[in-house]
Design a protein around this motif. Sequence first.
Motif, mmCIF file in Angstrom:
data_model
loop_
_atom_site.group_PDB
_atom_site.id
_atom_site.type_symbol
_atom_site.label_atom_id
_atom_site.label_comp_id
_atom_site.label_asym_id
_atom_site.label_seq_id
_atom_site.Cartn_x
_atom_site.Cartn_y
_atom_site.Cartn_z
ATOM 1 N N TYR A 119 76.309 94.493 40.461
ATOM 2 C CA TYR A 119 75.884 94.146 39.076
ATOM 3 C C TYR A 119 76.631 93.190 38.659
ATOM 4 C CZ TYR A 119 74.576 95.180 34.310
ATOM 5 O OH TYR A 119 74.046 94.869 33.053
ATOM 6 N N LEU A 179 83.492 105.358 45.165
ATOM 7 C CA LEU A 179 82.320 104.741 45.325
ATOM 8 C C LEU A 179 81.842 104.160 46.721
ATOM 9 C CD1 LEU A 179 79.924 103.528 43.405
ATOM 10 C CD2 LEU A 179 81.370 101.513 43.155
ATOM 11 N N TYR A 219 73.312 96.441 43.702
ATOM 12 C CA TYR A 219 72.139 96.593 42.486
ATOM 13 C C TYR A 219 71.067 95.913 42.940
ATOM 14 C CZ TYR A 219 70.345 95.341 37.890
ATOM 15 O OH TYR A 219 69.483 94.967 36.747
ATOM 16 N N TYR A 232 69.336 93.094 46.091
ATOM 17 C CA TYR A 232 69.361 92.302 47.402
ATOM 18 C C TYR A 232 68.660 91.120 46.997
ATOM 19 C CZ TYR A 232 70.600 96.487 50.111
ATOM 20 O OH TYR A 232 71.258 97.543 50.431
ATOM 21 N N SER A 246 68.829 102.217 53.623
ATOM 22 C CA SER A 246 70.042 101.567 53.351
ATOM 23 C C SER A 246 70.605 100.566 54.169
ATOM 24 C CB SER A 246 71.097 102.572 53.293
ATOM 25 O OG SER A 246 71.856 102.812 54.386
ATOM 26 N N SER A 247 71.432 99.648 53.569
ATOM 27 C CA SER A 247 71.762 98.370 54.297
ATOM 28 C C SER A 247 72.462 98.858 55.695
ATOM 29 C CB SER A 247 72.536 97.611 53.650
ATOM 30 O OG SER A 247 73.609 98.179 53.196
ATOM 31 N N VAL A 264 64.212 95.366 57.117
ATOM 32 C CA VAL A 264 64.402 94.794 55.760
ATOM 33 C C VAL A 264 64.689 96.069 54.947
ATOM 34 C CG1 VAL A 264 63.508 93.425 54.011
ATOM 35 C CG2 VAL A 264 63.087 92.917 56.563
ATOM 36 N N PRO A 265 66.009 96.068 54.127
ATOM 37 C CA PRO A 265 66.038 97.235 53.400
ATOM 38 C C PRO A 265 65.352 97.253 52.134
ATOM 39 C CG PRO A 265 67.851 95.482 53.347
ATOM 40 C CD PRO A 265 66.889 94.839 54.361
ATOM 41 N N PRO A 283 65.610 99.165 48.505
ATOM 42 C CA PRO A 283 66.105 100.157 47.871
ATOM 43 C C PRO A 283 65.280 100.498 46.642
ATOM 44 C CG PRO A 283 67.266 98.230 47.351
ATOM 45 C CD PRO A 283 66.413 97.712 48.729
ATOM 46 N N TYR A 284 64.436 99.788 46.435
ATOM 47 C CA TYR A 284 63.502 100.084 45.406
ATOM 48 C C TYR A 284 62.647 101.178 45.697
ATOM 49 C CZ TYR A 284 64.951 95.124 45.638
ATOM 50 O OH TYR A 284 65.214 93.702 46.113
ATOM 51 N N GLY A 303 73.796 99.414 31.928
ATOM 52 C CA GLY A 303 73.434 98.030 32.401
ATOM 53 C C GLY A 303 72.038 97.550 32.199
ATOM 54 N N HIS A 304 71.783 96.365 32.482
ATOM 55 C CA HIS A 304 70.433 95.840 32.232
ATOM 56 C C HIS A 304 69.720 95.936 33.543
ATOM 57 C CE1 HIS A 304 68.341 92.860 29.890
ATOM 58 N NE2 HIS A 304 67.683 92.522 30.945
ATOM 59 N N THR A 305 68.250 96.146 33.455
ATOM 60 C CA THR A 305 67.474 96.462 34.394
ATOM 61 C C THR A 305 66.787 95.218 34.656
ATOM 62 O OG1 THR A 305 65.866 97.412 32.804
ATOM 63 C CG2 THR A 305 67.355 98.851 34.171
ATOM 64 N N GLN A 306 66.717 94.686 35.919
ATOM 65 C CA GLN A 306 66.067 93.714 36.298
ATOM 66 C C GLN A 306 64.743 94.426 37.228
ATOM 67 O OE1 GLN A 306 68.242 90.807 38.648
ATOM 68 N NE2 GLN A 306 68.732 89.827 36.664
ATOM 69 N N CYS A 351 65.208 97.073 40.040
ATOM 70 C CA CYS A 351 66.553 97.325 40.089
ATOM 71 C C CYS A 351 67.009 98.353 39.039
ATOM 72 C CB CYS A 351 67.524 96.349 39.682
ATOM 73 S SG CYS A 351 67.206 94.766 40.740
ATOM 74 N N THR A 370 78.665 105.005 39.379
ATOM 75 C CA THR A 370 78.697 103.683 39.815
ATOM 76 C C THR A 370 78.853 102.389 39.018
ATOM 77 O OG1 THR A 370 76.209 103.665 39.935
ATOM 78 C CG2 THR A 370 77.297 104.598 41.659
ATOM 79 N N SER A 371 78.780 102.671 37.828
ATOM 80 C CA SER A 371 78.759 101.683 36.937
ATOM 81 C C SER A 371 80.324 101.028 36.599
ATOM 82 C CB SER A 371 78.157 101.929 35.731
ATOM 83 O OG SER A 371 78.540 101.228 34.715
ATOM 84 N N VAL A 372 80.350 99.799 36.715
ATOM 85 C CA VAL A 372 81.884 99.236 36.551
ATOM 86 C C VAL A 372 81.579 98.817 34.997
ATOM 87 C CG1 VAL A 372 83.356 97.503 37.028
ATOM 88 C CG2 VAL A 372 81.931 98.224 38.805
ATOM 89 N N GLU A 373 80.528 98.689 34.234
ATOM 90 C CA GLU A 373 80.349 98.240 32.882
ATOM 91 C C GLU A 373 80.882 99.426 32.255
ATOM 92 O OE1 GLU A 373 78.900 95.296 31.815
ATOM 93 O OE2 GLU A 373 79.314 94.828 34.099
#
Lengths: 163, 320
Positions: A49, A153, A160, A162, B23-24, B31-32, B34-35, B85-88, B91, B98-101
């Motif tokens: 992220y 983690l 977040y 790719y 997953s990677s 080609v991964p 994740p979406y 977190g902001h979503t793109q 994503c 899992t969030s560091v924010e």
Amino acid sequence: MIRNINSLRALLPRLYHQPVCQFHVSPVNNKATAGRHKVSKMLNKPLTYDQAFKPNFIGVKKGWLSVHTGNLRGEHGSYQFTYEDELIRKFCVGTFYRMLPTDIVIKRRFNVIEITLMCNTVVSTKVFFLKAYSERLLSALLKCHIKMHIFKLNNEDAIYKYI
Amino acid sequence: MTTVQKICVSLNMPRIRHIRVFSSVSSAGLVPKPYLPDNLMKKTKERIARHPSFLADTLEGEWSDIWPLPNQFNPYLVPLPLRMGHTQKFCVSPDKYTSVELLKVQNFLHLTPPAIKKHCAALKKFCTPFPKELKTQQDCEREFPVETHTVDYVAAGKTPRNPAARVVTKTIRLSNLVLDHHARLKLTQLAGKERYNRSNDILTIKVDRCPVKKQNQDFADYLLTALYFESWKTEPWESKENTSHSDGYYWWEDSPSYQNVKNLSLSWDSPAVEKYRESVREIKLEPEPEKLGILTEERKEAVSNYKDSVIKLLNLPVLA
């Protein structure tokens, strides 16, 4: 004939056979390259992220990784804290080698430094030993109380997007 | 696909079907992705949010027992289904594990209203009620005329010392002091323009010359007492013959113009007398002109003011 201005120097009289050195400079490209990742061909480069957003989004979509009062108006110690944060980050990346999928969060409260890590190891004895070791060593280096918080983690969970 | 189903069963989660997640870590060449497609993403988000670990159904004990002090955000202790977190496009904003924010941000989970109430209840036995006699600002000023202003600084760092914390400012309104006309004038002259404010009659003394706050406070007290008692004394060089107009001393009450006004038998409160007094003072306290013999604008104004005030005082008709 004078072809370009750079060769004008050649026409100057050279006293005592002094050597003249020149070098060629290409035009300067004032381009910001901080925090930007090149798009991969197969679109399989993972970004966390923090990495996904450019530095101009700090304060908007991203938070600050190190929190202290040194950068407020009229406060002292901004350089000292930044220097210490760099030391802490390098130290932690080294002790928890290849175990940290994300960046390290450093918070200061009076004379206590709280370091928060996300670690991807399963072996808890290893993690506990490294945590105690880094707390002890860092508190001896920085002359402060150090508190470490470590959370589990996986590498895949930290991704977040790719690119 | 099968591994994903197995994990779902062990966690007591409803089965997630028709999902293609790679997953990677999977085999090279793939080609991964994740979406998830949009419609499935929404459903899975809702399903995950309904997981028991995310809901605060049963809280063991009080929240203030679990989180008494300012603490780093711990996703395993906080029972809320948070995502930060902001979503793109395509994503997912990271969840609380899992969030560091969430870790970067200051959390005030130790300051919930019940916890604050508990704090206040514990502190109440050490407090006394505010005195009922002090209702208005005037009452407070009457009882405590001297106000002390000090600042304590709090910052992160190894030492709590801050060199700016030694500054002490003491203010007092001069109407609370017993001063006669001479003493008041002398005190304002001794203090100077920077320390005495004429509009609200407040004398301010700011001290920062000592290294310690207590020393500065004692010095400010000393200054106040010294000023007060010195202003009551009359030195021999302070007699009226020695004072010049350039110091700002002009007692209109002793001048011949005062005697003339007395003979007119006018009331002292009338604005005409006040204006006359002001204009006479202005002329007498004029600074020395730089070039003699030139009528400057200020002098012209002073003279015309004097003329107007005399006309008003004597009730003379104004010539056209």
